[in-house]
Design a protein around this motif. Structure first.
Motif, mmCIF file in Angstrom:
data_model
loop_
_atom_site.group_PDB
_atom_site.id
_atom_site.type_symbol
_atom_site.label_atom_id
_atom_site.label_comp_id
_atom_site.label_asym_id
_atom_site.label_seq_id
_atom_site.Cartn_x
_atom_site.Cartn_y
_atom_site.Cartn_z
ATOM 1 N N THR A 1 -5.280 -7.312 6.496
ATOM 2 C CA THR A 1 -5.299 -7.122 5.049
ATOM 3 C C THR A 1 -4.025 -6.403 4.620
ATOM 4 O OG1 THR A 1 -7.715 -7.056 4.880
ATOM 5 C CG2 THR A 1 -6.467 -6.001 3.114
ATOM 6 N N LEU A 2 -3.350 -6.952 3.619
ATOM 7 C CA LEU A 2 -2.235 -6.258 2.979
ATOM 8 C C LEU A 2 -2.803 -5.458 1.814
ATOM 9 C CD1 LEU A 2 0.442 -9.098 2.787
ATOM 10 C CD2 LEU A 2 0.182 -7.358 4.553
ATOM 11 N N ASP A 3 -2.602 -4.152 1.870
ATOM 12 C CA ASP A 3 -3.106 -3.272 0.825
ATOM 13 C C ASP A 3 -1.907 -2.644 0.108
ATOM 14 O OD1 ASP A 3 -5.614 -1.692 -0.203
ATOM 15 O OD2 ASP A 3 -4.068 -0.184 0.177
ATOM 16 N N TYR A 4 -1.882 -2.758 -1.220
ATOM 17 C CA TYR A 4 -0.738 -2.256 -1.976
ATOM 18 C C TYR A 4 -1.207 -1.742 -3.327
ATOM 19 C CZ TYR A 4 -1.191 -6.835 -4.228
ATOM 20 O OH TYR A 4 -1.678 -7.937 -4.884
ATOM 21 N N PRO B 1 10.637 2.842 -3.761
ATOM 22 C CA PRO B 1 9.583 2.828 -2.734
ATOM 23 C C PRO B 1 8.426 1.906 -3.113
ATOM 24 C CG PRO B 1 9.386 4.805 -4.077
ATOM 25 C CD PRO B 1 10.625 4.085 -4.558
ATOM 26 N N VAL B 2 7.982 1.115 -2.160
ATOM 27 C CA VAL B 2 6.829 0.238 -2.333
ATOM 28 C C VAL B 2 5.903 0.449 -1.146
ATOM 29 C CG1 VAL B 2 6.002 -2.131 -2.482
ATOM 30 C CG2 VAL B 2 8.103 -1.479 -3.643
ATOM 31 N N ASP B 3 4.691 0.841 -1.418
ATOM 32 C CA ASP B 3 3.723 1.125 -0.363
ATOM 33 C C ASP B 3 2.916 -0.133 -0.068
ATOM 34 O OD1 ASP B 3 2.127 2.323 1.457
ATOM 35 O OD2 ASP B 3 1.164 3.723 0.087
ATOM 36 N N ILE B 4 3.171 -0.744 1.071
ATOM 37 C CA ILE B 4 2.405 -1.909 1.526
ATOM 38 C C ILE B 4 1.870 -1.592 2.907
ATOM 39 C CG2 ILE B 4 2.432 -4.365 2.064
ATOM 40 C CD1 ILE B 4 4.735 -4.734 0.191
ATOM 41 N N ASP B 5 0.570 -1.447 3.009
ATOM 42 C CA ASP B 5 -0.048 -1.097 4.293
ATOM 43 C C ASP B 5 -0.658 -2.324 4.952
ATOM 44 O OD1 ASP B 5 0.580 1.563 4.114
ATOM 45 O OD2 ASP B 5 -1.304 2.134 3.171
ATOM 46 N N LEU B 6 -0.558 -2.380 6.263
ATOM 47 C CA LEU B 6 -1.268 -3.373 7.055
ATOM 48 C C LEU B 6 -2.571 -2.733 7.509
ATOM 49 C CD1 LEU B 6 1.657 -4.721 9.274
ATOM 50 C CD2 LEU B 6 0.893 -5.538 7.050
ATOM 51 N N LYS C 1 0.469 1.767 12.378
ATOM 52 C CA LYS C 1 0.608 3.027 11.651
ATOM 53 C C LYS C 1 0.813 2.718 10.179
ATOM 54 C CE LYS C 1 0.445 6.287 14.809
ATOM 55 N NZ LYS C 1 -0.519 7.408 14.738
ATOM 56 N N PRO C 2 0.409 3.645 9.272
ATOM 57 C CA PRO C 2 0.695 3.426 7.846
ATOM 58 C C PRO C 2 2.192 3.277 7.630
ATOM 59 C CG PRO C 2 -0.833 5.258 8.144
ATOM 60 C CD PRO C 2 -0.340 4.891 9.509
ATOM 61 N N GLN C 3 2.552 2.372 6.728
ATOM 62 C CA GLN C 3 3.964 2.087 6.507
ATOM 63 C C GLN C 3 4.274 1.979 5.017
ATOM 64 O OE1 GLN C 3 3.788 -1.340 9.528
ATOM 65 N NE2 GLN C 3 5.915 -0.723 9.546
ATOM 66 N N ALA C 4 5.544 2.095 4.684
ATOM 67 C CA ALA C 4 6.002 1.872 3.315
ATOM 68 C C ALA C 4 7.346 1.165 3.361
ATOM 69 C CB ALA C 4 6.133 3.192 2.564
ATOM 70 N N LYS D 1 5.765 8.109 3.000
ATOM 71 C CA LYS D 1 5.283 6.772 2.651
ATOM 72 C C LYS D 1 4.967 6.632 1.170
ATOM 73 C CE LYS D 1 0.283 7.051 3.571
ATOM 74 N NZ LYS D 1 -0.128 6.245 2.409
ATOM 75 N N ASN D 2 4.868 7.764 0.464
ATOM 76 C CA ASN D 2 4.638 7.725 -0.977
ATOM 77 C C ASN D 2 5.924 7.813 -1.787
ATOM 78 O OD1 ASN D 2 1.763 7.627 -0.766
ATOM 79 N ND2 ASN D 2 1.780 9.811 -0.255
ATOM 80 N N GLY D 3 7.069 7.842 -1.093
ATOM 81 C CA GLY D 3 8.342 7.894 -1.781
ATOM 82 C C GLY D 3 8.806 9.301 -2.114
#
Length: 435
Positions: A239-242, A320-325, A343-346, A389-391
């Motif tokens: 799932t891509l969560d953004y 910054p764009v937060d897109i998590d796998l 791991k959480p990513q941005a 990850k939040n910029g």
């Protein structure tokens, strides 16, 4: 005389016709001679009783005196019920019906047997692709448990392949994918795959190779590295969560054009379902030939289309764009769930994100605990800083010497960060983990 005979014949016709008009024969009608049920599934036997003289009295084989009965059975088998109806004039009639309880209860679109229909079910269809078995009795694609005969095969978890036959035609093939969409439900968070360690194959956004062209942002999703490739790989769902506010009006999709797992349209199938208001995109790809792959690098590409994307990025550069796998599941050809390290990513976008061919930039150790060293060549450094990850920007105590910088990262909390090195018109991006 002739007239009297005519009148007599008419009377006789009316006499013989009168019982048919006033009182038809007593009858019982079940919709089918045999009905199918799942184990412990309740069904109602409700026949039609017609004719005779009302009111009717009812007597079932189990002693019930109602016009219908509800039955269920915990074991597979055939169960015979009869109903006896008695009308007011004493006429009696009896009819029987067979309840056939079969071994499997299929919910169309639920290929992996978890009572939900979503992108994880494509993996189960890929594992069972091409399998055949008995056609499902009275098959339809409504979201309700339907009885089915067992097939010969099953996956690693013991789920019979009949569940992957979503439309009930006796074959697992491409047409079953459509039924997943008809009955789609959002996957539950945290129910995906096996959480691995840093020694397992990793799944991550490839920050170094995203591109912006016009209104289109492309971000590779990598599975495995040259040091730890992903072996026994057959299919993956994630799932891509953004945050939709980060990507206003975005159209987000994926493709497998450069996937090392296979070629879509040949040995690879893909499905995705988007929920833009929630900032969610479910996607799954799987092989369909029972041949596993081993490799590393790009397995999917995220394609984000936003009107005036370049202007948005240039207005706030880096952006910054937060897109998590989230919730990834990697399976083998038997459906065995394989461990993954994520791991959480941005993503931090820059209007000029291309590295110069001669530029060299390294950071170590990664993960870092106390200090982290950055070395570079062919870069005229003007600025160096860190984003979480939040910029959020962090100014870290740093010692510079020639083309080396040593950063004290002890003040950072555990998590994933982005190192930004800027020179005149360029931004160089590297990610690191703080332990």
């Amino acid at each position: 005389m002739e007239r009297r005979l005519v009148i007599l014949s008419q009377i006789l016709i009316l006499f013989f016709a009168l019982p048919t008009v006033l009182k038809a024969d007593l009858s019982i009608s079940f919709e089918k001679d045999t009905v199918y049920a799942c184990k412990e599934m309740s069904i109602i036997l409700e026949p039609e009783v017609n004719g005779g003289n009302q009111p009717y009295e009812y007597k079932w084989s189990n002693g019930t005196s109602a016009s219908s009965i509800e039955v269920s059975h915990a074991e597979e088998g055939s169960y015979i019920y009869w109903l006896e109806a008695l009308d007011a004039s004493g006429e009696k009639i009896r009819d029987t019906i067979v309840v056939s309880v079969l071994a499997e209860c299929v919910w169309p679109g639920d290929a992996n047997g978890d009572r939900s229909s979503n992108h994880f079910d494509l993996l189960a269809m890929g594992v069972g692709f091409g399998e055949t078995g008995p056609i499902r009795p009275d098959a339809h694609t409504n979201w309700i448990g339907q009885t089915a005969h067992q097939w010969n095969g099953h996956d690693h978890a013991g789920v019979n392949f009949v569940h992957a036959d979503a439309n009930g035609d006796g074959t697992v093939n491409i047409s079953d994918m459509q039924v997943i969409g008809e009955n789609y439900t959002l996957a539950l968070p945290g129910t995906g795959g096996s959480i691995g360690s840093a020694e397992d194959p990793s799944l991550f956004l490839d920050w170094d190779n995203y591109t912006i062209s016009g209104d289109t942002l492309r971000i590779p999703i990598n599975l495995g590295t040259i040091d730890i490739p992903a072996d026994s790989s057959y299919g993956i769902a994630l799932t891509l969560d953004y945050d939709p506010t980060d990507l206003p009006g975005a159209i987000i999709s994926t493709n497998t054009n450069d996937s090392w797992l296979g070629n879509e349209g040949q040995d690879l199938i893909r499905m995705e379902y988007s929920f833009p208001n929630l900032g969610v995109l479910d996607v799954a790809i799987t092989r369909k030939d029972q041949i596993e792959g081993i490799g590393y690098g790009e397995i999917l590409e995220i394609v984000v289309i936003i009107e005036d994307l370049i202007l948005i990025v240039e207005d706030e550069d880096p952006y910054p764009v937060d897109i998590d796998l989230q919730n990834p599941r990697l399976v083998s050809s038997t459906g065995r769930i394989l461990p993954l390290f994520t791991k959480p990513q941005a993503i931090v976008l820059s209007s000029d994100n291309e590295l110069e061919p001669t530029a060299k930039l390294d950071l170590f150790p990664n993960p870092a605990q106390l200090t982290m060293t950055i070395e570079w060549q062919d870069i005229v450094l003007e600025e160096l800083y860190i984003l979480d990850k939040n910029g959020k920007r962090f100014e870290i105590p740093t010692n510079f010497k020639n083309n080396t910088a040593v950063m004290d990262v002890t003040s950072l909390s555990t998590g994933l960060y982005t190192l930004i090195i800027r020179e005149k018109n360029k931004a160089y991006i590297r990610r690191f983990l703080k332990n």
